[in-house]
Structures are given as structure tokens and as C-alpha cells.
Design a protein around this motif. Structure first.
Motif, mmCIF file in Angstrom:
data_model
loop_
_atom_site.group_PDB
_atom_site.id
_atom_site.type_symbol
_atom_site.label_atom_id
_atom_site.label_comp_id
_atom_site.label_asym_id
_atom_site.label_seq_id
_atom_site.Cartn_x
_atom_site.Cartn_y
_atom_site.Cartn_z
ATOM 1 N N ASN A 147 -19.108 -6.316 3.671
ATOM 2 C CA ASN A 147 -17.679 -6.668 3.715
ATOM 3 C C ASN A 147 -16.958 -5.848 4.773
ATOM 4 O O ASN A 147 -17.451 -5.664 5.866
ATOM 5 C CB ASN A 147 -17.016 -6.476 2.347
ATOM 6 N N SER A 148 -15.788 -5.325 4.426
ATOM 7 C CA SER A 148 -15.069 -4.501 5.401
ATOM 8 C C SER A 148 -15.016 -3.051 4.939
ATOM 9 O O SER A 148 -14.084 -2.330 5.243
ATOM 10 C CB SER A 148 -13.657 -5.054 5.602
ATOM 11 N N PHE A 149 -16.049 -2.625 4.208
ATOM 12 C CA PHE A 149 -16.074 -1.236 3.734
ATOM 13 C C PHE A 149 -16.006 -0.209 4.851
ATOM 14 O O PHE A 149 -15.353 0.823 4.684
ATOM 15 C CB PHE A 149 -17.320 -0.992 2.883
ATOM 16 N N PRO A 150 -16.668 -0.425 6.003
ATOM 17 C CA PRO A 150 -16.539 0.578 7.071
ATOM 18 C C PRO A 150 -15.097 0.797 7.494
ATOM 19 O O PRO A 150 -14.693 1.936 7.771
ATOM 20 C CB PRO A 150 -17.366 -0.027 8.209
ATOM 21 N N ASP A 151 -14.291 -0.280 7.526
ATOM 22 C CA ASP A 151 -12.882 -0.109 7.895
ATOM 23 C C ASP A 151 -12.142 0.730 6.866
ATOM 24 O O ASP A 151 -11.336 1.592 7.206
ATOM 25 C CB ASP A 151 -12.218 -1.478 8.026
ATOM 26 N N TRP A 152 -12.472 0.464 5.584
ATOM 27 C CA TRP A 152 -11.829 1.263 4.536
ATOM 28 C C TRP A 152 -12.222 2.728 4.636
ATOM 29 O O TRP A 152 -11.386 3.621 4.549
ATOM 30 C CB TRP A 152 -12.205 0.739 3.152
ATOM 31 N N ALA A 153 -13.514 2.968 4.860
ATOM 32 C CA ALA A 153 -13.985 4.353 4.959
ATOM 33 C C ALA A 153 -13.312 5.059 6.119
ATOM 34 O O ALA A 153 -12.967 6.229 6.030
ATOM 35 C CB ALA A 153 -15.508 4.379 5.130
ATOM 36 N N ARG A 154 -13.078 4.292 7.221
ATOM 37 C CA ARG A 154 -12.419 4.903 8.369
ATOM 38 C C ARG A 154 -10.978 5.249 8.038
ATOM 39 O O ARG A 154 -10.465 6.295 8.425
ATOM 40 C CB ARG A 154 -12.480 3.947 9.567
ATOM 41 N N ARG A 155 -10.330 4.349 7.280
ATOM 42 C CA ARG A 155 -8.937 4.635 6.919
ATOM 43 C C ARG A 155 -8.846 5.839 5.985
ATOM 44 O O ARG A 155 -7.942 6.653 6.100
ATOM 45 C CB ARG A 155 -8.345 3.419 6.189
ATOM 46 N N ILE A 156 -9.823 5.974 5.052
ATOM 47 C CA ILE A 156 -9.727 7.070 4.084
ATOM 48 C C ILE A 156 -10.066 8.404 4.737
ATOM 49 O O ILE A 156 -9.323 9.368 4.611
ATOM 50 C CB ILE A 156 -10.681 6.813 2.904
ATOM 51 N N ALA A 157 -11.178 8.452 5.442
ATOM 52 C CA ALA A 157 -11.666 9.752 5.893
ATOM 53 C C ALA A 157 -11.883 9.843 7.393
ATOM 54 O O ALA A 157 -12.377 10.840 7.893
ATOM 55 C CB ALA A 157 -12.964 10.086 5.177
ATOM 56 N N GLY A 158 -11.568 8.783 8.131
ATOM 57 C CA GLY A 158 -11.872 8.766 9.563
ATOM 58 C C GLY A 158 -11.083 9.754 10.317
ATOM 59 O O GLY A 158 -11.259 10.636 10.958
ATOM 60 N N PHE B 202 -4.117 8.175 -1.516
ATOM 61 C CA PHE B 202 -3.482 6.928 -1.912
ATOM 62 C C PHE B 202 -4.302 5.734 -1.417
ATOM 63 O O PHE B 202 -4.566 4.788 -2.167
ATOM 64 C CB PHE B 202 -2.054 6.877 -1.367
ATOM 65 N N ILE B 203 -4.757 5.797 -0.154
ATOM 66 C CA ILE B 203 -5.588 4.716 0.387
ATOM 67 C C ILE B 203 -6.875 4.600 -0.420
ATOM 68 O O ILE B 203 -7.338 3.503 -0.724
ATOM 69 C CB ILE B 203 -5.905 4.968 1.873
ATOM 70 N N TRP B 204 -7.434 5.759 -0.788
ATOM 71 C CA TRP B 204 -8.648 5.752 -1.604
ATOM 72 C C TRP B 204 -8.402 5.034 -2.925
ATOM 73 O O TRP B 204 -9.226 4.251 -3.385
ATOM 74 C CB TRP B 204 -9.099 7.189 -1.850
ATOM 75 N N PHE B 205 -7.250 5.275 -3.516
ATOM 76 C CA PHE B 205 -6.906 4.641 -4.790
ATOM 77 C C PHE B 205 -6.788 3.125 -4.619
ATOM 78 O O PHE B 205 -7.296 2.362 -5.435
ATOM 79 C CB PHE B 205 -5.604 5.238 -5.322
ATOM 80 N N ILE B 206 -6.121 2.699 -3.523
ATOM 81 C CA ILE B 206 -6.010 1.255 -3.253
ATOM 82 C C ILE B 206 -7.400 0.651 -3.085
ATOM 83 O O ILE B 206 -7.690 -0.443 -3.569
ATOM 84 C CB ILE B 206 -5.190 1.016 -1.967
ATOM 85 N N TYR B 207 -8.256 1.397 -2.378
ATOM 86 C CA TYR B 207 -9.614 0.918 -2.087
ATOM 87 C C TYR B 207 -10.406 0.651 -3.361
ATOM 88 O O TYR B 207 -11.301 -0.192 -3.376
ATOM 89 C CB TYR B 207 -10.304 1.967 -1.214
ATOM 90 N N LEU B 208 -10.087 1.350 -4.444
ATOM 91 C CA LEU B 208 -10.825 1.154 -5.696
ATOM 92 C C LEU B 208 -10.804 -0.297 -6.149
ATOM 93 O O LEU B 208 -11.759 -0.775 -6.742
ATOM 94 C CB LEU B 208 -10.225 2.033 -6.804
ATOM 95 N N PHE B 209 -9.708 -1.040 -5.863
ATOM 96 C CA PHE B 209 -9.605 -2.392 -6.406
ATOM 97 C C PHE B 209 -10.576 -3.364 -5.732
ATOM 98 O O PHE B 209 -11.381 -3.992 -6.427
ATOM 99 C CB PHE B 209 -8.155 -2.866 -6.352
ATOM 100 N N PRO B 210 -10.551 -3.500 -4.366
ATOM 101 C CA PRO B 210 -11.592 -4.347 -3.767
ATOM 102 C C PRO B 210 -12.997 -3.846 -4.065
ATOM 103 O O PRO B 210 -13.919 -4.637 -4.225
ATOM 104 C CB PRO B 210 -11.292 -4.287 -2.258
ATOM 105 N N PHE B 211 -13.133 -2.519 -4.191
ATOM 106 C CA PHE B 211 -14.450 -1.951 -4.455
ATOM 107 C C PHE B 211 -14.969 -2.361 -5.827
ATOM 108 O O PHE B 211 -16.099 -2.808 -5.968
ATOM 109 C CB PHE B 211 -14.377 -0.431 -4.337
ATOM 110 N N LEU B 212 -14.127 -2.225 -6.852
ATOM 111 C CA LEU B 212 -14.565 -2.591 -8.196
ATOM 112 C C LEU B 212 -14.842 -4.086 -8.294
ATOM 113 O O LEU B 212 -15.777 -4.511 -8.977
ATOM 114 C CB LEU B 212 -13.514 -2.173 -9.232
ATOM 115 N N PHE B 213 -14.043 -4.902 -7.559
ATOM 116 C CA PHE B 213 -14.294 -6.334 -7.558
ATOM 117 C C PHE B 213 -15.662 -6.626 -6.936
ATOM 118 O O PHE B 213 -16.476 -7.360 -7.501
ATOM 119 C CB PHE B 213 -13.191 -7.052 -6.775
#
Lengths: 170, 122
Positions: free
Chosen positions: A159-170, A64-75
Motif C-alpha cells: 500500500n502506501s506504508f512507506p509514505d506513512w513511515a516517512r511522515r512519522i519518522a522520516g 499524532f501522525i502515528w496515531f492517525i496511521y493506526l486506522f489504515p494500519f488496523l484496517f
């Protein structure tokens, strides 16, 4: 367990590819059987590579977090492309290779981060230090203020991609 | 069907624009790393729009016929192609960049090179 998970994922992917081929639900009998056989063969071959240590990526919260992450990522990706198009057409570049220390612990998180970095604003991951999990990133437009301190601040770079990566797979 | 076709054409034009920019960048940039920027980002983004054009058309046919046919299944295949493209394009770029740096290729006009002289092996 790893064998089973790999087989199921492979089988689902096969079913997705052959959807609509018959009348048994959405598939025909031959596809269902062949898919199952291939899924088992593939699982036997790659189970030790596909899942290294744990099954934590099966957790639906992470998906689910990965799915949310798609939006800032695509932007960010759209931004990156306009930026690169601008640099292609004007030739204004100021490149360099910088080291960032995102402090990620798992391989999966690092892979997500490296791929995100490559696809987004003006950055391209080149190499990874597997002992400290530092990433070396080629940056097409280096900002001088980042060069002053040595553990580089990663926010201007990715940006804050490392934080997102930590939330998804950390 | 008219509106659907217009959306499709818009997607195709955007996709072609970014792919062309990627090709121009491949010729204009000075070294392998900056060229990879153009080659990976622009072609991935352009291809996303081309794939989205396929999806729009295919979903339109799906909605019209109301059942799965060989043409409407194309939308599912296109989505899978999109995911595969996103993963392989980025990964391929890493492989090329790493190989280039290990074979001694220096980044042209670089203001900083943290990786210079480091020997990271596995």
C-alpha cells in the motif's frame, strides 16, 4: 540529554505498570522511589542504543501522525488476516521474495515500515540492505505485473506504508 | 453486564478462530516463510481479540466499581501487553526469516527470488 529522555520514558512506563498501587496520587511511595532508581539504572545502561542520533521522535506532531496511521494500519491488518485465513483453508499460494526500495533515510522509519509489512497483507520482511535501505519481502501471492519492472513498484506490495513511515519518522 | 458479556464472548470466539487458523496454516504451508505468515499474522490478530475481551471485561468492572481495583488495573496491563505483542511478534518473525534465508533455506514454489545469491552482511 539522551540520558534524561531515556530515564523519563522508562519511569513513565514503570508508573503505567504500577498504577493504582497506593494513595499517593495513584502510587505508593515505595513504588515511586524504586521506579526512579530503576529508571536511572536502565537509562545509564541503554542510552546509546535507545536514541541514536536525534530527539526528533519527541515531536508531538509525529506522535499524532502515528496515531492517525493506526486506522489504515488496523484496517489493512484485518484484511491481511482474512486473506491469510483464506489461503490457509484453500492452499492457494504463489510465493516469492521481492525487493522494494522505499527510499527511507532513518532507521526508525525503516523499522516502522518493516513491522507494518510483516503484520499486513500477505507480506513478511526478511532482510534489509543497510547501505541502500532496500527491503527484501516475502510475498505470499506474487502478482505477475509487478515482476516486469526492476525497481519494483511498492504500492501493490505494501500500500502506501512507506509514505506513512516517512511522515512519522522520516 | 449482559451486553458486555456478549461482546466478550464474540471477541473470544473471533480470537480463537484466528488462532486456530494460524495453527492449521502452520501444518499446511510448504516452507518456513509461508509458515511464518500463518504464525505471525493469525496469532497476533487472534491474540488482539483475546486481549480486547480482557479489556472489555476489566473496563466493565472499572465502570461498575468507579474506582481502581486490582481487576480494573488489568485493562491497563492488557493494553501494554498488546503493544509489546505487536512489536515483538513482528520483530521475532524478521529474525527467524533472516536466519532461515542466511542458512540457505529456499522459498518453496517461489516464482521470484530477488534475494537469491546476495550476501548482505553487517
Amino acid at each position: 540529554m539522551r540520558f534524561l529522555v531515556t530515564a523519563i520514558v522508562a519511569y513513565l512506563l514503570y508508573l503505567l505498570l504500577t498504577i493504582g498501587s497506593g494513595t499517593l496520587l495513584l502510587w505508593n511511595a515505595a513504588e515511586l522511589i524504586i521506579g526512579a532508581i530503576f529508571a536511572l539504572v536502565v537509562a545509564a545502561l541503554v542510552k546509546n542504543r535507545y536514541l541514536k542520533r536525534s530527539l526528533r521522535m519527541l515531536n508531538p506532531v509525529r506522535w499524532f501522525i502515528w496515531f492517525i496511521y493506526l486506522f489504515p494500519f488496523l484496517f489493512a491488518m484485518a484484511q491481511a488476516n482474512v486473506d491469510v485465513a483464506y489461503r490457509v483453508l484453500t492452499g492457494r499460494i504463489n510465493p516469492g521474495i521481492v525487493k522494494i526500495s522505499p527510499k527511507l533515510k532513518t532507521d526508525m522509519a525503516l523499522t516502522i515500515l518493516a513491522n507494518s509489512i510483516t503484520l499486513t497483507p500477505g507480506t513478511l520482511s526478511i532482510n534489509v540492505d543497510e547501505e541502500t535501505n532496500d527491503l527484501y519481502v516475502h510475498w505470499i501471492n506474487v502478482k505477475p505485473e509487478v515482476l516486469k519492472e526492476m525497481p519494483r513498484d511498492y504500492h501493490p506490495i505494501c500500500n502506501s506504508f512507506p509514505d506513512w513511515a516517512r511522515r512519522i519518522a522520516g | 453486564m449482559g451486553a458486555l458479556n456478549i461482546v466478550t464472548y464474540i471477541f473470544i470466539v473471533i480470537g480463537l478462530f484466528f488462532n486456530v487458523v494460524g495453527c492449521i496454516g502452520l501444518n499446511r504451508f510448504p516452507d518456513v516463510y509461508t509458515r511464518l505468515h500463518a504464525a505471525t499474522k493469525c496469532t497476533t490478530f487472534g491474540s488482539i481479540f483475546l486481549i480486547m475481551a480482557v479489556i472489555v471485561q476489566s473496563v466493565g468492572i472499572w465502570a461498575m466499581e468507579g474506582a481502581l481495583s486490582s481487576q480494573s488495573i488489568l485493562s491497563i496491563h492488557a493494553v501494554i501487553a498488546l503493544v509489546a505483542l505487536l512489536i515483538t511478534n513482528a520483530t521475532g518473525a524478521h529474525a527467524i526469516a533472516r536466519a532461515a534465508h542466511r542458512s540457505g533455506e529456499k522459498p518453496a514454489r517461489a516464482v521470484v527470488d530477488d534475494l537469491e545469491g546476495k550476501d548482505i552482511d553487517d
